[in-house]
Design a protein around this motif. Structure first.
Motif, PDB file in Angstrom:
ATOM      1  N   LEU A   1       0.827  -1.215   0.000  1.00  0.00           N
ATOM      2  CA  LEU A   1       0.000   0.000   0.000  1.00  0.00           C
ATOM      3  C   LEU A   1       0.854   1.254   0.000  1.00  0.00           C
ATOM      4  CD1 LEU A   1      -2.782  -1.080   2.509  1.00  0.00           C
ATOM      5  CD2 LEU A   1      -3.053  -0.605   0.070  1.00  0.00           C
ATOM      6  N   GLU A   2       1.870   1.259   0.828  1.00  0.00           N
ATOM      7  CA  GLU A   2       2.746   2.430   0.900  1.00  0.00           C
ATOM      8  C   GLU A   2       3.469   2.651  -0.420  1.00  0.00           C
ATOM      9  OE1 GLU A   2       6.704   3.781   3.348  1.00  0.00           O
ATOM     10  OE2 GLU A   2       5.215   2.568   4.396  1.00  0.00           O
ATOM     11  N   LEU A   3       3.971   1.576  -1.010  1.00  0.00           N
ATOM     12  CA  LEU A   3       4.679   1.695  -2.287  1.00  0.00           C
ATOM     13  C   LEU A   3       3.743   2.179  -3.388  1.00  0.00           C
ATOM     14  CD1 LEU A   3       6.828  -1.563  -2.130  1.00  0.00           C
ATOM     15  CD2 LEU A   3       7.565   0.776  -1.630  1.00  0.00           C
ATOM     16  N   VAL A   4       2.519   1.685  -3.408  1.00  0.00           N
ATOM     17  CA  VAL A   4       1.547   2.109  -4.422  1.00  0.00           C
ATOM     18  C   VAL A   4       1.178   3.576  -4.221  1.00  0.00           C
ATOM     19  CG1 VAL A   4      -0.836   1.796  -5.222  1.00  0.00           C
ATOM     20  CG2 VAL A   4       0.650  -0.185  -4.904  1.00  0.00           C
ATOM     21  N   ARG A   5       0.998   3.986  -2.988  1.00  0.00           N
ATOM     22  CA  ARG A   5       0.661   5.401  -2.729  1.00  0.00           C
ATOM     23  C   ARG A   5       1.782   6.328  -3.198  1.00  0.00           C
ATOM     24  NH1 ARG A   5      -1.976   3.257   2.309  1.00  0.00           N
ATOM     25  NH2 ARG A   5      -4.189   3.554   1.910  1.00  0.00           N
ATOM     26  N   ILE A   6       3.011   5.943  -2.929  1.00  0.00           N
ATOM     27  CA  ILE A   6       4.155   6.755  -3.373  1.00  0.00           C
ATOM     28  C   ILE A   6       4.170   6.814  -4.906  1.00  0.00           C
ATOM     29  CG2 ILE A   6       6.681   6.877  -3.518  1.00  0.00           C
ATOM     30  CD1 ILE A   6       6.683   5.612  -0.643  1.00  0.00           C
ATOM     31  N   GLU A   7       4.052   5.649  -5.547  1.00  0.00           N
ATOM     32  CA  GLU A   7       4.079   5.603  -7.016  1.00  0.00           C
ATOM     33  C   GLU A   7       2.910   6.383  -7.613  1.00  0.00           C
ATOM     34  OE1 GLU A   7       5.595   5.045 -10.637  1.00  0.00           O
ATOM     35  OE2 GLU A   7       6.598   4.465  -8.789  1.00  0.00           O
ATOM     36  N   ALA A   8       1.743   6.265  -7.016  1.00  0.00           N
ATOM     37  CA  ALA A   8       0.572   6.992  -7.520  1.00  0.00           C
ATOM     38  C   ALA A   8       0.818   8.499  -7.520  1.00  0.00           C
ATOM     39  CB  ALA A   8      -0.665   6.654  -6.686  1.00  0.00           C
ATOM     40  N   GLY A   9       1.531   8.982  -6.522  1.00  0.00           N
ATOM     41  CA  GLY A   9       1.826  10.404  -6.417  1.00  0.00           C
ATOM     42  C   GLY A   9       2.784  10.918  -7.479  1.00  0.00           C
ATOM     43  N   LEU A  10       3.414  10.014  -8.205  1.00  0.00           N
ATOM     44  CA  LEU A  10       4.373  10.411  -9.238  1.00  0.00           C
ATOM     45  C   LEU A  10       3.714  10.636 -10.604  1.00  0.00           C
ATOM     46  CD1 LEU A  10       7.274   7.961  -8.327  1.00  0.00           C
ATOM     47  CD2 LEU A  10       7.098  10.394  -7.781  1.00  0.00           C
ATOM     48  N   HIS A  11       2.421  10.387 -10.700  1.00  0.00           N
ATOM     49  CA  HIS A  11       1.714  10.494 -11.977  1.00  0.00           C
ATOM     50  C   HIS A  11       0.540  11.453 -11.858  1.00  0.00           C
ATOM     51  CE1 HIS A  11       4.010   7.033 -13.413  1.00  0.00           C
ATOM     52  NE2 HIS A  11       3.809   6.519 -12.209  1.00  0.00           N
ATOM     53  N   ASP A  12       0.255  12.165 -12.928  1.00  0.00           N
ATOM     54  CA  ASP A  12      -0.862  13.104 -12.955  1.00  0.00           C
ATOM     55  C   ASP A  12      -2.104  12.390 -13.474  1.00  0.00           C
ATOM     56  OD1 ASP A  12      -2.585  15.240 -13.069  1.00  0.00           O
ATOM     57  OD2 ASP A  12      -1.361  16.434 -14.455  1.00  0.00           O
ATOM     58  N   TRP A  13      -2.733  11.628 -12.604  1.00  0.00           N
ATOM     59  CA  TRP A  13      -3.902  10.823 -12.960  1.00  0.00           C
ATOM     60  C   TRP A  13      -5.069  11.691 -13.429  1.00  0.00           C
ATOM     61  CZ3 TRP A  13      -3.047   5.756 -13.290  1.00  0.00           C
ATOM     62  CH2 TRP A  13      -1.925   5.252 -12.616  1.00  0.00           C
ATOM     63  N   LYS A  14      -5.191  12.862 -12.864  1.00  0.00           N
ATOM     64  CA  LYS A  14      -6.292  13.756 -13.218  1.00  0.00           C
ATOM     65  C   LYS A  14      -6.187  14.200 -14.685  1.00  0.00           C
ATOM     66  CE  LYS A  14      -8.926  17.555 -11.325  1.00  0.00           C
ATOM     67  NZ  LYS A  14      -9.116  18.416 -10.185  1.00  0.00           N
ATOM     68  N   ALA A  15      -4.971  14.327 -15.188  1.00  0.00           N
ATOM     69  CA  ALA A  15      -4.766  14.773 -16.564  1.00  0.00           C
ATOM     70  C   ALA A  15      -4.967  13.649 -17.593  1.00  0.00           C
ATOM     71  CB  ALA A  15      -3.362  15.351 -16.716  1.00  0.00           C
ATOM     72  N   MET A  16      -4.975  12.395 -17.134  1.00  0.00           N
ATOM     73  CA  MET A  16      -5.125  11.264 -18.056  1.00  0.00           C
ATOM     74  C   MET A  16      -6.592  10.902 -18.243  1.00  0.00           C
ATOM     75  SD  MET A  16      -2.145   8.618 -16.958  1.00  0.00           S
ATOM     76  CE  MET A  16      -1.445   9.200 -15.420  1.00  0.00           C
ATOM     77  N   GLU A  17      -6.956  10.647 -19.481  1.00  0.00           N
ATOM     78  CA  GLU A  17      -8.324  10.216 -19.751  1.00  0.00           C
ATOM     79  C   GLU A  17      -8.421   8.714 -19.531  1.00  0.00           C
ATOM     80  OE1 GLU A  17     -11.841  10.464 -23.098  1.00  0.00           O
ATOM     81  OE2 GLU A  17      -9.925  11.429 -23.488  1.00  0.00           O
ATOM     82  N   CYS A  18      -9.370   8.323 -18.739  1.00  0.00           N
ATOM     83  CA  CYS A  18      -9.566   6.930 -18.394  1.00  0.00           C
ATOM     84  C   CYS A  18     -10.304   6.197 -19.510  1.00  0.00           C
ATOM     85  CB  CYS A  18     -10.364   6.838 -17.087  1.00  0.00           C
ATOM     86  SG  CYS A  18     -10.529   5.147 -16.509  1.00  0.00           S
ATOM     87  N   GLY A  19     -10.081   4.910 -19.608  1.00  0.00           N
ATOM     88  CA  GLY A  19     -10.779   4.090 -20.587  1.00  0.00           C
ATOM     89  C   GLY A  19     -12.274   4.038 -20.372  1.00  0.00           C
ATOM     90  N   CYS A  20     -12.728   4.332 -19.173  1.00  0.00           N
ATOM     91  CA  CYS A  20     -14.173   4.300 -18.903  1.00  0.00           C
ATOM     92  C   CYS A  20     -14.875   5.538 -19.467  1.00  0.00           C
ATOM     93  CB  CYS A  20     -14.458   4.132 -17.407  1.00  0.00           C
ATOM     94  SG  CYS A  20     -13.959   5.517 -16.374  1.00  0.00           S
ATOM     95  N   SER A  21     -14.146   6.382 -20.182  1.00  0.00           N
ATOM     96  CA  SER A  21     -14.729   7.576 -20.793  1.00  0.00           C
ATOM     97  C   SER A  21     -15.507   7.253 -22.059  1.00  0.00           C
ATOM     98  CB  SER A  21     -13.631   8.587 -21.139  1.00  0.00           C
ATOM     99  OG  SER A  21     -13.015   9.062 -19.978  1.00  0.00           O
TER     100      SER A  21
END
Length: 168
Positions: A4-24
């Motif tokens: 969980l800690e490693l995933v949280r750190i890695e998640a913070g390295l990417h701009d998820w808000k700027a990426m369009e999700c496949g569910c769009s």
């Protein structure tokens, strides 16, 4: 859990808000912010069963890779590095297999490059032999890496019993 800690750190390295999700696909633009949240929920053992529904139709749709595929691959590798339970590792390795072999060669190659950084995690999974299917998925990911042929063959000789019959 270390994953969980490693995933949280890695998640913070990417701009998820700027990426369009496949569910769009529904016509409404959705950001990919919910992808790391879904993986974290799975790792926490939340209400969702283990599986790839946090990634399927988001980072990939069947074999079609979506914009957040490469960042999602980084999340999965981070989760695997934390050594979650074997059933979860199986699901994560399945997701990596889809991401590294998707139809869009450029995105798939970028995902495979991320997986290359986790080569020793894959060999460790093969050697652990906790579940034939999980060891098999790790080995199949190694098959995508031509540069690993000599090492992969040596490990297969030693750990063939950890593999499903079609990979021995």
């Amino acid at each position: 859990m270390k994953s969980l800690e490693l995933v949280r750190i890695e998640a913070g390295l990417h701009d998820w808000k700027a990426m369009e999700c496949g569910c769009s696909w529904s016509g409404r633009r959705n950001s990919a912010e919910h992808i790391p949240a879904g993986l974290i929920e799975m790792l926490e053992g939340g209400s969702r069963p283990p599986g790839d529904e946090w990634a399927e139709n988001h980072a990939y749709i069947q074999s079609n890779l979506m914009e957040p595929a490469v960042a999602t691959t980084s999340l999965v590798v981070a989760a695997l590095a934390g050594r979650p339970p074997v059933a979860v590792r199986h699901e994560l390795l399945w997701s990596l297999t889809v991401l590294a072999s998707g139809d869009q060669a450029d995105i798939g190659d970028a995902c495979l490059d991320v997986v290359r950084g986790a080569t020793w995690i894959l060999y460790e999974e093969l050697a652990a032999g906790e579940q034939v299917g999980t060891s098999g998925l790790a080995y199949e990911l190694l098959l995508f890496m031509e540069e690993q042929e000599e090492r992969r063959t040596a490990y297969r000789r030693v750990y063939a019993a950890h593999l499903p019959p079609h990979l021995r």
